[in-house]
Design an enzyme around this catalytic site. Structure first.
Site, PDB file in Angstrom:
ATOM      1  N   CYS A 120       0.807  -1.221   0.000  1.00 40.97           N
ATOM      2  CA  CYS A 120       0.000   0.000   0.000  1.00 40.97           C
ATOM      3  C   CYS A 120       0.843   1.276   0.000  1.00 40.97           C
ATOM      4  CB  CYS A 120      -0.925   0.008   1.224  1.00 40.97           C
ATOM      5  SG  CYS A 120      -2.107  -1.361   1.241  1.00 40.97           S
ATOM      6  N   ASN A 162     -10.466   0.751   1.945  1.00 42.31           N
ATOM      7  CA  ASN A 162      -9.017   0.756   1.769  1.00 42.31           C
ATOM      8  C   ASN A 162      -8.711   0.567   0.287  1.00 42.31           C
ATOM      9  OD1 ASN A 162      -6.268   0.319   1.693  1.00 42.31           O
ATOM     10  ND2 ASN A 162      -6.242  -1.292   3.239  1.00 42.31           N
ATOM     11  N   HIS A 219      12.493   0.946   5.509  1.00 41.44           N
ATOM     12  CA  HIS A 219      12.262  -0.468   5.170  1.00 41.44           C
ATOM     13  C   HIS A 219      12.723  -1.340   6.338  1.00 41.44           C
ATOM     14  CE1 HIS A 219      11.646  -4.009   2.827  1.00 41.44           C
ATOM     15  NE2 HIS A 219      11.525  -3.349   1.684  1.00 41.44           N
ATOM     16  N   HIS A 228     -14.412   5.508   5.174  1.00 39.29           N
ATOM     17  CA  HIS A 228     -15.857   5.309   5.237  1.00 39.29           C
ATOM     18  C   HIS A 228     -16.484   5.301   3.846  1.00 39.29           C
ATOM     19  CE1 HIS A 228     -20.104   6.594   5.796  1.00 39.29           C
ATOM     20  NE2 HIS A 228     -20.038   5.821   6.863  1.00 39.29           N
ATOM     21  N   HIS A 244      -1.866  19.741   7.376  1.00 40.44           N
ATOM     22  CA  HIS A 244      -2.760  18.661   6.949  1.00 40.44           C
ATOM     23  C   HIS A 244      -2.020  17.323   7.002  1.00 40.44           C
ATOM     24  CE1 HIS A 244      -5.397  21.857   5.494  1.00 40.44           C
ATOM     25  NE2 HIS A 244      -4.356  22.354   4.856  1.00 40.44           N
TER      26      HIS A 244
END
Length: 497
Positions: free
Chosen positions: A224, A425, A304, A421, A388
């Site tokens: 991801c 994902n 990593h 929501h 943000h």
């Protein structure tokens, strides 16, 4: 009027002391130079005309020295500007908006689960409990092949999903920016679990008939966080290829990776992952694109943890006891993500934090490691560095953990929770849905700094820091255009199904 309690008064005083400390340290040079310049001006005013004339006459100007000094200063300035890395600008981006026909309400998802896993009622119950606590809404989407009973996750269906998601995002990007496909110099596509031959990047080149000398890359298996890895790769390529435009496509194809077994650790991704994708246009042509670019890339930091066995296997693709392939999520995932985040913020902190926070962190480390004082590790206030936060919407637990560790308010993680929501994902593209949410709310102002944080298999934690180039008007299109008016919404801890 009731008197203020001592506790409230002391906390208010402490707040003002902290604000005073931050202002003094962060503006130390200003506080030092202003009085010094003022003293010099006062002394200069007190000098008489004769003293000023004598001082001026005492200065001996040599034309050759002046020319040599000017040449040296010009040469050093040119050398400095040429050695600086080229600025990378984000001109615009587009997120894929799935059609209504792909929506999967909880009732539909559970009905399919009961039919497909009719002989495994405990697995069905497990999925229901996960959905109830997932933070997902009723409008998340799955690809058409998964709507069949039983699902049809074949190669043809997977290609159709890839074409639907990627081409839609690319079409929107070209429409918004006015860039033509043949203008693209660099193309990077990242998709972790679907890696066909020819590659997805070749599919894009074929669709839009791009140039034969385009530099194309296809990243797979990066999890991801692959979206920020692609941004880092694009930045490196733009550093060495002047006057270039790059397109980054981030997506995850769900069709071939839908697990149809009964292993609970492998059923979890079925409940969380949904359709999504984003296309991002980057440029290093500052003279042509700086004025219209939305953001400038400041930093990319990659961490990593693959050298550790637990970290390496915490998100793992394998076959279950019945030979069915799926993604297994370890119970140690959140602890491993916390350690990866700790390493990442240790690296990114000195790059972005103001001096006041860096000093407090330094004093805390010295106290604990040098003087062996029993002090809690000081967690820097990253709210001093960013306006943000775009935290990967990997699940409610991920957002909760980062909000706790970084001491963020509900508003700071609002974009992440609402993205989870509305869209679920969406893997590497979730960060762009979150950024789009902030823009749709009209909160992005010129000079605002954005921190994108993503986690991925391996295990990786990657960060990107952007600075807003201009105040962004509320867009009339995009993935939030038809639903932003109802957000934010209250998301209960448990939604009873």
């Amino acid at each position: 009027m009731p008197q203020r309690s001592p506790q409230f008064s002391s906390s208010a005083k402490l707040k003002y002391v902290k604000l005073g400390y931050q202002y003094l340290v962060n503006h130390f040079l200003t506080c030092l130079l202003v009085p010094t310049i003022a003293m010099i001006l006062v002394q200069a005013i007190q000098l008489g005309p004769n003293e000023i004339s004598n001082f001026w006459n005492s200065l001996q100007f040599d034309l050759i020295k002046i020319l040599c000094s000017s040449f040296f200063i010009t040469f050093v300035s040119i050398l400095f500007f040429m050695s600086r890395p080229r600025g990378v600008y984000l001109i615009d981006y587009a997120c894929y908006k799935p059609p209504i026909s792909c929506r999967v309400p909880f009732s539909t998802f559970m009905e399919h689960s009961r039919i497909i896993l009719s002989s495994e009622p405990k697995s069905v119950e497990f999925q229901m409990r996960i959905l109830e606590r997932s933070g997902l809404g009723e409008e998340t989407c799955l690809p058409p092949a998964i709507h069949y009973i039983p699902p049809e996750p074949n190669m043809e269906s997977a290609r159709k999903e890839a074409e639907m998601v990627i081409f839609s995002a690319m079409d929107s990007l070209f429409k918004k920016t006015g860039v033509k496909p043949k203008d693209i110099d660099i193309l990077i596509v990242n998709c972790s679990l679907f890696s066909p031959t020819p590659s997805l990047s070749a599919m894009v080149i074929n669709k839009y008939k791009m140039r034969g000398n385009i530099k194309s890359f296809n990243l797979s298996g990066m999890g991801c966080s692959a979206g920020l890895i692609s941004i880092d790769l694009a930045r490196d390529l733009l550093e060495v290829h002047p006057k270039s435009i790059a397109v980054v496509v981030s997506t995850e194809i769900i069709t071939p990776n839908y697990y149809r077994g009964k292993d609970r650790s492998m059923l979890l991704p079925n409940c969380l992952f949904r359709m999504g994708g984003a296309a991002i246009l980057l440029s290093n042509r500052w003279w042509a694109d700086q004025w219209r670019a939305k953001y400038k890339l400041l930093h990319v930091v990659r961490t990593h943890k693959g050298a550790d066995d637990k970290s390496y296997r915490c998100v793992f693709e394998l076959e279950d006891s019945e030979g069915k392939t799926g993604i297994s999520l370890s119970k140690d995932l959140m602890a491993i993500a916390g350690e990866a985040l700790k390493s990442n913020i240790t690296t990114i902190g000195p790059l972005v934090l103001p001096p006041s926070e860096q000093l407090l962190f330094l004093f805390s480390s010295i106290g604990r490691k040098v003087f062996n004082l029993k002090l809690k590790p000081y967690i820097p206030d990253f709210k001093q560095a960013f306006e943000h936060f775009c935290i990967h919407a990997g699940g409610r637990a991920v957002i909760d953990e980062l909000q706790k560790k970084l001491q963020l308010s509900a508003e700071h993680v609002e974009a992440s929770r609402m993205t989870l929501h509305q869209f679920g994902n969406t893997s590497s593209s979730s960060l762009w849905y979150e950024l789009s949410y902030t823009e749709a709310k009209g909160r992005m102002k010129k000079g605002d700094r954005v921190w994108q944080i993503a986690f991925g298999s391996g295990f990786k934690c990657n960060s990107a820091v952007w600075k807003c180039n201009k105040t962004i008007k509320t867009p009339s299109d995009g993935p939030w255009s038809d639903c932003i008016h109802k957000y934010p919404v209250y998301i209960p801890e448990v939604v009873k199904l």
